[in-house]
Motif scaffolding. Structure first.
Motif, PDB file in Angstrom:
ATOM      1  N   LYS A  12       0.864  -1.172   0.000  1.00 16.01           N
ATOM      2  CA  LYS A  12       0.000   0.000   0.000  1.00 16.01           C
ATOM      3  C   LYS A  12       0.911   1.235   0.000  1.00 16.01           C
ATOM      4  O   LYS A  12       1.637   1.477   0.959  1.00 16.01           O
ATOM      5  N   ILE A  13       0.897   1.979  -1.093  1.00 20.53           N
ATOM      6  CA  ILE A  13       1.818   3.101  -1.239  1.00 20.53           C
ATOM      7  C   ILE A  13       1.155   4.226  -2.020  1.00 20.53           C
ATOM      8  O   ILE A  13       0.358   3.985  -2.918  1.00 20.53           O
ATOM      9  N   SER A  14       1.507   5.446  -1.648  1.00 21.30           N
ATOM     10  CA  SER A  14       0.984   6.623  -2.342  1.00 21.30           C
ATOM     11  C   SER A  14       2.062   7.166  -3.286  1.00 21.30           C
ATOM     12  O   SER A  14       3.233   6.789  -3.192  1.00 21.30           O
ATOM     13  N   LYS A  15       1.657   8.064  -4.162  1.00 20.41           N
ATOM     14  CA  LYS A  15       2.642   8.698  -5.053  1.00 20.41           C
ATOM     15  C   LYS A  15       3.705   9.419  -4.231  1.00 20.41           C
ATOM     16  O   LYS A  15       4.896   9.328  -4.518  1.00 20.41           O
ATOM     17  N   LYS A  16       3.263  10.104  -3.206  1.00 19.61           N
ATOM     18  CA  LYS A  16       4.189  10.851  -2.340  1.00 19.61           C
ATOM     19  C   LYS A  16       5.213   9.911  -1.701  1.00 19.61           C
ATOM     20  O   LYS A  16       6.422  10.186  -1.719  1.00 19.61           O
ATOM     21  N   SER A  17       4.742   8.807  -1.158  1.00 20.28           N
ATOM     22  CA  SER A  17       5.643   7.850  -0.506  1.00 20.28           C
ATOM     23  C   SER A  17       6.592   7.211  -1.507  1.00 20.28           C
ATOM     24  O   SER A  17       7.769   6.995  -1.202  1.00 20.28           O
ATOM     25  N   LEU A  18       6.077   6.906  -2.689  1.00 21.24           N
ATOM     26  CA  LEU A  18       6.919   6.293  -3.707  1.00 21.24           C
ATOM     27  C   LEU A  18       8.023   7.235  -4.172  1.00 21.24           C
ATOM     28  O   LEU A  18       9.185   6.845  -4.277  1.00 21.24           O
ATOM     29  N   VAL A  19       7.670   8.488  -4.414  1.00 29.09           N
ATOM     30  CA  VAL A  19       8.677   9.466  -4.838  1.00 29.09           C
ATOM     31  C   VAL A  19       9.726   9.649  -3.734  1.00 29.09           C
ATOM     32  O   VAL A  19      10.924   9.692  -4.006  1.00 29.09           O
ATOM     33  N   ALA A  20       9.284   9.705  -2.478  1.00 27.43           N
ATOM     34  CA  ALA A  20      10.225   9.827  -1.360  1.00 27.43           C
ATOM     35  C   ALA A  20      11.173   8.638  -1.322  1.00 27.43           C
ATOM     36  O   ALA A  20      12.392   8.803  -1.156  1.00 27.43           O
ATOM     37  N   LYS A  21      10.632   7.434  -1.503  1.00 27.87           N
ATOM     38  CA  LYS A  21      11.457   6.214  -1.496  1.00 27.87           C
ATOM     39  C   LYS A  21      12.439   6.215  -2.662  1.00 27.87           C
ATOM     40  O   LYS A  21      13.619   5.846  -2.503  1.00 27.87           O
ATOM     41  N   LEU A  22      11.990   6.641  -3.840  1.00 30.29           N
ATOM     42  CA  LEU A  22      12.877   6.691  -5.001  1.00 30.29           C
ATOM     43  C   LEU A  22      14.025   7.674  -4.779  1.00 30.29           C
ATOM     44  O   LEU A  22      15.164   7.411  -5.153  1.00 30.29           O
ATOM     45  N   ILE A  23      13.733   8.801  -4.157  1.00 28.90           N
ATOM     46  CA  ILE A  23      14.775   9.796  -3.863  1.00 28.90           C
ATOM     47  C   ILE A  23      15.783   9.224  -2.880  1.00 28.90           C
ATOM     48  O   ILE A  23      17.001   9.336  -3.072  1.00 28.90           O
ATOM     49  N   GLU A  24      15.291   8.581  -1.813  1.00 31.01           N
ATOM     50  CA  GLU A  24      16.195   7.998  -0.817  1.00 31.01           C
ATOM     51  C   GLU A  24      17.067   6.905  -1.431  1.00 31.01           C
ATOM     52  O   GLU A  24      18.267   6.830  -1.159  1.00 31.01           O
TER      53      GLU A  24
ATOM     54  N   ALA B 208      22.296   5.054  -3.740  1.00 34.57           N
ATOM     55  CA  ALA B 208      23.003   4.574  -4.928  1.00 34.57           C
ATOM     56  C   ALA B 208      24.144   5.503  -5.321  1.00 34.57           C
ATOM     57  O   ALA B 208      25.164   5.062  -5.839  1.00 34.57           O
ATOM     58  N   GLU B 209      24.002   6.786  -5.037  1.00 34.99           N
ATOM     59  CA  GLU B 209      25.040   7.771  -5.359  1.00 34.99           C
ATOM     60  C   GLU B 209      26.063   7.918  -4.238  1.00 34.99           C
ATOM     61  O   GLU B 209      26.989   8.706  -4.331  1.00 34.99           O
ATOM     62  N   GLY B 210      25.876   7.170  -3.153  1.00 30.26           N
ATOM     63  CA  GLY B 210      26.828   7.214  -2.046  1.00 30.26           C
ATOM     64  C   GLY B 210      26.668   8.431  -1.160  1.00 30.26           C
ATOM     65  O   GLY B 210      27.597   8.814  -0.457  1.00 30.26           O
TER      66      GLY B 210
END
Length: 94
Positions: free
Chosen positions: A30-42, A47-49
């Motif tokens: 169960k995920i919202s757009k807001k939560s998904l974007v936050a997770k992708l940013i984190e 990944a970039e260290g």
């Protein structure tokens, strides 16, 4: 403190975002757009260290700087001025 920010996404990527969210929901997440974007940013930060809480605001927040408080006294006056002299003496003795 929460800051509000609006990002604009073209139709193609909005459609892809909706498809990804639908896929995750079907898999039981169960995920919202807001939560998904936050997770992708984190995840991208990792990944970039880059650390999430990394701050270049103050050198005094640096771990190495904090450890200087625990440095012991050598009992040598003007050590900062005599470093070269002391190092060369050590090299001559070896």
């Amino acid at each position: 403190m929460i800051f509000i920010s609006t990002i604009r996404i073209d139709k193609k990527h909005l459609k892809l975002l909706d498809k990804l969210i639908s896929h995750l929901i079907l898999r039981g997440n169960k995920i919202s757009k807001k939560s998904l974007v936050a997770k992708l940013i984190e995840d991208a930060m990792i990944a970039e260290g880059l650390e999430e809480n990394e701050s270049s605001d103050s050198v005094t927040d640096d771990h190495a700087w904090k450890e200087l408080e625990d440095v012991f006294e050598l009992g040598i006056e003007d050590l900062s001025e005599k470093v070269d002299e002391l190092l060369y003496q050590l090299n001559e003795e070896e």
